[in-house]
Design a protein around this motif. Structure first.
Motif, PDB file in Angstrom:
ATOM      1  N   ARG A 125     -31.561 121.457 -50.740  1.00  0.00           N
ATOM      2  CA  ARG A 125     -32.670 120.950 -51.531  1.00  0.00           C
ATOM      3  C   ARG A 125     -32.114 120.118 -52.686  1.00  0.00           C
ATOM      4  NH1 ARG A 125     -37.803 124.817 -52.203  1.00  0.00           N
ATOM      5  NH2 ARG A 125     -37.309 124.856 -49.975  1.00  0.00           N
ATOM      6  N   GLU A 126     -32.655 118.917 -52.848  1.00  0.00           N
ATOM      7  CA  GLU A 126     -32.112 117.921 -53.766  1.00  0.00           C
ATOM      8  C   GLU A 126     -33.077 117.663 -54.919  1.00  0.00           C
ATOM      9  OE1 GLU A 126     -31.979 114.107 -51.912  1.00  0.00           O
ATOM     10  OE2 GLU A 126     -31.059 113.079 -53.618  1.00  0.00           O
ATOM     11  N   PHE A 127     -32.548 117.618 -56.124  1.00  0.00           N
ATOM     12  CA  PHE A 127     -33.357 117.310 -57.299  1.00  0.00           C
ATOM     13  C   PHE A 127     -33.817 115.851 -57.252  1.00  0.00           C
ATOM     14  CE2 PHE A 127     -34.861 117.268 -61.538  1.00  0.00           C
ATOM     15  CZ  PHE A 127     -34.412 116.101 -62.133  1.00  0.00           C
ATOM     16  N   VAL A 128     -35.092 115.618 -57.535  1.00  0.00           N
ATOM     17  CA  VAL A 128     -35.642 114.268 -57.533  1.00  0.00           C
ATOM     18  C   VAL A 128     -36.029 113.832 -58.952  1.00  0.00           C
ATOM     19  CG1 VAL A 128     -37.512 112.788 -56.703  1.00  0.00           C
ATOM     20  CG2 VAL A 128     -36.474 114.479 -55.164  1.00  0.00           C
ATOM     21  N   ALA A 129     -36.856 114.629 -59.623  1.00  0.00           N
ATOM     22  CA  ALA A 129     -37.355 114.229 -60.941  1.00  0.00           C
ATOM     23  C   ALA A 129     -37.846 115.442 -61.707  1.00  0.00           C
ATOM     24  CB  ALA A 129     -38.480 113.213 -60.803  1.00  0.00           C
ATOM     25  N   LEU A 130     -37.874 115.280 -63.033  1.00  0.00           N
ATOM     26  CA  LEU A 130     -38.267 116.355 -63.943  1.00  0.00           C
ATOM     27  C   LEU A 130     -39.087 115.770 -65.082  1.00  0.00           C
ATOM     28  CD1 LEU A 130     -37.863 119.004 -65.705  1.00  0.00           C
ATOM     29  CD2 LEU A 130     -35.655 118.026 -66.328  1.00  0.00           C
ATOM     30  N   ILE A 131     -40.120 116.481 -65.494  1.00  0.00           N
ATOM     31  CA  ILE A 131     -40.837 116.153 -66.716  1.00  0.00           C
ATOM     32  C   ILE A 131     -40.851 117.408 -67.570  1.00  0.00           C
ATOM     33  CG2 ILE A 131     -43.116 116.601 -65.691  1.00  0.00           C
ATOM     34  CD1 ILE A 131     -44.167 114.289 -67.503  1.00  0.00           C
ATOM     35  N   ARG A 132     -40.387 117.270 -68.790  1.00  0.00           N
ATOM     36  CA  ARG A 132     -40.243 118.423 -69.658  1.00  0.00           C
ATOM     37  C   ARG A 132     -41.575 118.774 -70.320  1.00  0.00           C
ATOM     38  NH1 ARG A 132     -35.514 117.697 -73.739  1.00  0.00           N
ATOM     39  NH2 ARG A 132     -35.711 119.962 -73.841  1.00  0.00           N
ATOM     40  N   GLY A 133     -41.776 120.071 -70.546  1.00  0.00           N
ATOM     41  CA  GLY A 133     -42.994 120.503 -71.191  1.00  0.00           C
ATOM     42  C   GLY A 133     -42.999 120.233 -72.683  1.00  0.00           C
ATOM     43  N   ILE A 134     -41.838 120.316 -73.304  1.00  0.00           N
ATOM     44  CA  ILE A 134     -41.769 120.266 -74.763  1.00  0.00           C
ATOM     45  C   ILE A 134     -42.098 118.892 -75.320  1.00  0.00           C
ATOM     46  CG2 ILE A 134     -39.290 119.783 -74.764  1.00  0.00           C
ATOM     47  CD1 ILE A 134     -39.093 121.638 -77.233  1.00  0.00           C
ATOM     48  N   ASP A 135     -41.728 117.817 -74.589  1.00  0.00           N
ATOM     49  CA  ASP A 135     -41.932 116.478 -75.144  1.00  0.00           C
ATOM     50  C   ASP A 135     -42.317 115.440 -74.092  1.00  0.00           C
ATOM     51  OD1 ASP A 135     -38.355 115.702 -75.501  1.00  0.00           O
ATOM     52  OD2 ASP A 135     -39.601 116.208 -73.773  1.00  0.00           O
ATOM     53  N   SER A 136     -42.548 115.872 -72.871  1.00  0.00           N
ATOM     54  CA  SER A 136     -42.918 114.986 -71.752  1.00  0.00           C
ATOM     55  C   SER A 136     -41.830 113.987 -71.392  1.00  0.00           C
ATOM     56  CB  SER A 136     -44.218 114.241 -72.052  1.00  0.00           C
ATOM     57  OG  SER A 136     -45.284 115.136 -72.222  1.00  0.00           O
ATOM     58  N   SER A 137     -40.621 114.221 -71.839  1.00  0.00           N
ATOM     59  CA  SER A 137     -39.551 113.316 -71.425  1.00  0.00           C
ATOM     60  C   SER A 137     -39.263 113.521 -69.946  1.00  0.00           C
ATOM     61  CB  SER A 137     -38.298 113.567 -72.258  1.00  0.00           C
ATOM     62  OG  SER A 137     -37.875 114.905 -72.132  1.00  0.00           O
ATOM     63  N   THR A 138     -38.761 112.470 -69.313  1.00  0.00           N
ATOM     64  CA  THR A 138     -38.526 112.502 -67.874  1.00  0.00           C
ATOM     65  C   THR A 138     -37.061 112.277 -67.550  1.00  0.00           C
ATOM     66  OG1 THR A 138     -39.071 110.151 -67.698  1.00  0.00           O
ATOM     67  CG2 THR A 138     -40.856 111.721 -67.334  1.00  0.00           C
ATOM     68  N   TYR A 139     -36.681 112.770 -66.402  1.00  0.00           N
ATOM     69  CA  TYR A 139     -35.289 112.652 -65.953  1.00  0.00           C
ATOM     70  C   TYR A 139     -35.315 112.538 -64.446  1.00  0.00           C
ATOM     71  CZ  TYR A 139     -30.321 113.692 -65.483  1.00  0.00           C
ATOM     72  OH  TYR A 139     -28.990 113.634 -65.181  1.00  0.00           O
ATOM     73  N   TYR A 140     -34.448 111.669 -63.894  1.00  0.00           N
ATOM     74  CA  TYR A 140     -34.474 111.393 -62.469  1.00  0.00           C
ATOM     75  C   TYR A 140     -33.105 111.597 -61.833  1.00  0.00           C
ATOM     76  CZ  TYR A 140     -38.974 109.272 -63.497  1.00  0.00           C
ATOM     77  OH  TYR A 140     -40.269 109.063 -63.908  1.00  0.00           O
ATOM     78  N   GLY A 141     -33.146 112.038 -60.595  1.00  0.00           N
ATOM     79  CA  GLY A 141     -31.933 112.059 -59.806  1.00  0.00           C
ATOM     80  C   GLY A 141     -31.566 110.635 -59.406  1.00  0.00           C
TER      81      GLY A 141
ATOM     82  N   GLY B 276     -35.486 104.137 -60.781  1.00  0.00           N
ATOM     83  CA  GLY B 276     -35.962 102.781 -60.556  1.00  0.00           C
ATOM     84  C   GLY B 276     -37.020 102.645 -59.486  1.00  0.00           C
ATOM     85  N   ARG B 277     -37.268 103.709 -58.708  1.00  0.00           N
ATOM     86  CA  ARG B 277     -38.258 103.632 -57.630  1.00  0.00           C
ATOM     87  C   ARG B 277     -39.368 104.672 -57.763  1.00  0.00           C
ATOM     88  NH1 ARG B 277     -36.688 104.689 -52.423  1.00  0.00           N
ATOM     89  NH2 ARG B 277     -35.129 106.203 -53.120  1.00  0.00           N
ATOM     90  N   PHE B 278     -39.054 105.827 -58.306  1.00  0.00           N
ATOM     91  CA  PHE B 278     -40.021 106.924 -58.405  1.00  0.00           C
ATOM     92  C   PHE B 278     -40.402 107.130 -59.867  1.00  0.00           C
ATOM     93  CE2 PHE B 278     -38.283 109.414 -54.465  1.00  0.00           C
ATOM     94  CZ  PHE B 278     -38.492 108.294 -53.681  1.00  0.00           C
ATOM     95  N   THR B 279     -41.645 107.586 -60.071  1.00  0.00           N
ATOM     96  CA  THR B 279     -42.114 107.904 -61.414  1.00  0.00           C
ATOM     97  C   THR B 279     -42.820 109.247 -61.406  1.00  0.00           C
ATOM     98  OG1 THR B 279     -42.435 105.552 -61.919  1.00  0.00           O
ATOM     99  CG2 THR B 279     -43.509 107.142 -63.365  1.00  0.00           C
ATOM    100  N   ILE B 280     -42.376 110.150 -62.257  1.00  0.00           N
ATOM    101  CA  ILE B 280     -43.027 111.450 -62.391  1.00  0.00           C
ATOM    102  C   ILE B 280     -43.987 111.384 -63.574  1.00  0.00           C
ATOM    103  CG2 ILE B 280     -41.170 112.396 -63.835  1.00  0.00           C
ATOM    104  CD1 ILE B 280     -41.666 115.121 -62.465  1.00  0.00           C
ATOM    105  N   SER B 281     -45.143 112.011 -63.409  1.00  0.00           N
ATOM    106  CA  SER B 281     -46.123 112.043 -64.490  1.00  0.00           C
ATOM    107  C   SER B 281     -46.998 113.277 -64.324  1.00  0.00           C
ATOM    108  CB  SER B 281     -46.986 110.775 -64.489  1.00  0.00           C
ATOM    109  OG  SER B 281     -47.742 110.684 -63.289  1.00  0.00           O
TER     110      SER B 281
END
Length: 123
Positions: free
Chosen positions: A45-61, A66-71
């Motif tokens: 299982r591979e990490f794709v994307a994360l959105i943090r609860g504390i500040d809504s910052s995002t992080y991508y594998g 550049g292609r996917f957006t988490i929201s």
């Protein structure tokens, strides 16, 4: 206990787009870190994307940058993954997950998982 239900998967041609949704059973989306993972047959299982609860910052594998957006939509209690410029190698079961940790990027750091939704990208 939290139930997560993914939807939006399907079959798409290379270069196309899909938007995945993950509905949570109670008000959690805006308070906790939530992520998307994927798993292709024979692979871990591979990490794709994360959105943090504390500040809504995002992080991508690397595969998603550049292609996917988490929201997320805190009113609808729903997490999203917009996937553009899809490639055959994006074919996998996609899972959403919820974590009590601040910056979780590995599967053991997540506490609740959905059942997954299949994404198939044809060449």
């Amino acid at each position: 206990q939290v139930q997560l239900v993914e939807s939006g998967g399907g079959l798409v041609q290379a270069g196309g787009s899909l938007r995945l949704s993950c509905a949570a059973s109670r008000r959690t989306v805006g308070y906790y870190a939530m992520g998307w993972f994927r798993q292709a047959p024979g692979n871990e299982r591979e990490f794709v994307a994360l959105i943090r609860g504390i500040d809504s910052s995002t992080y991508y594998g690397d595969s998603a940058k550049g292609r996917f957006t988490i929201s997320r939509d805190n009113v609808k209690n729903t997490l999203y993954l917009q996937m553009n410029s899809l490639k055959p190698e994006d074919t996998a079961v996609y899972y959403c997950a919820l974590s009590n940790r601040a910056f979780p990027r590995a599967t053991p750091e997540y506490d609740y998982w959905g059942q997954g939704t299949q994404v198939t990208v044809s060449s």
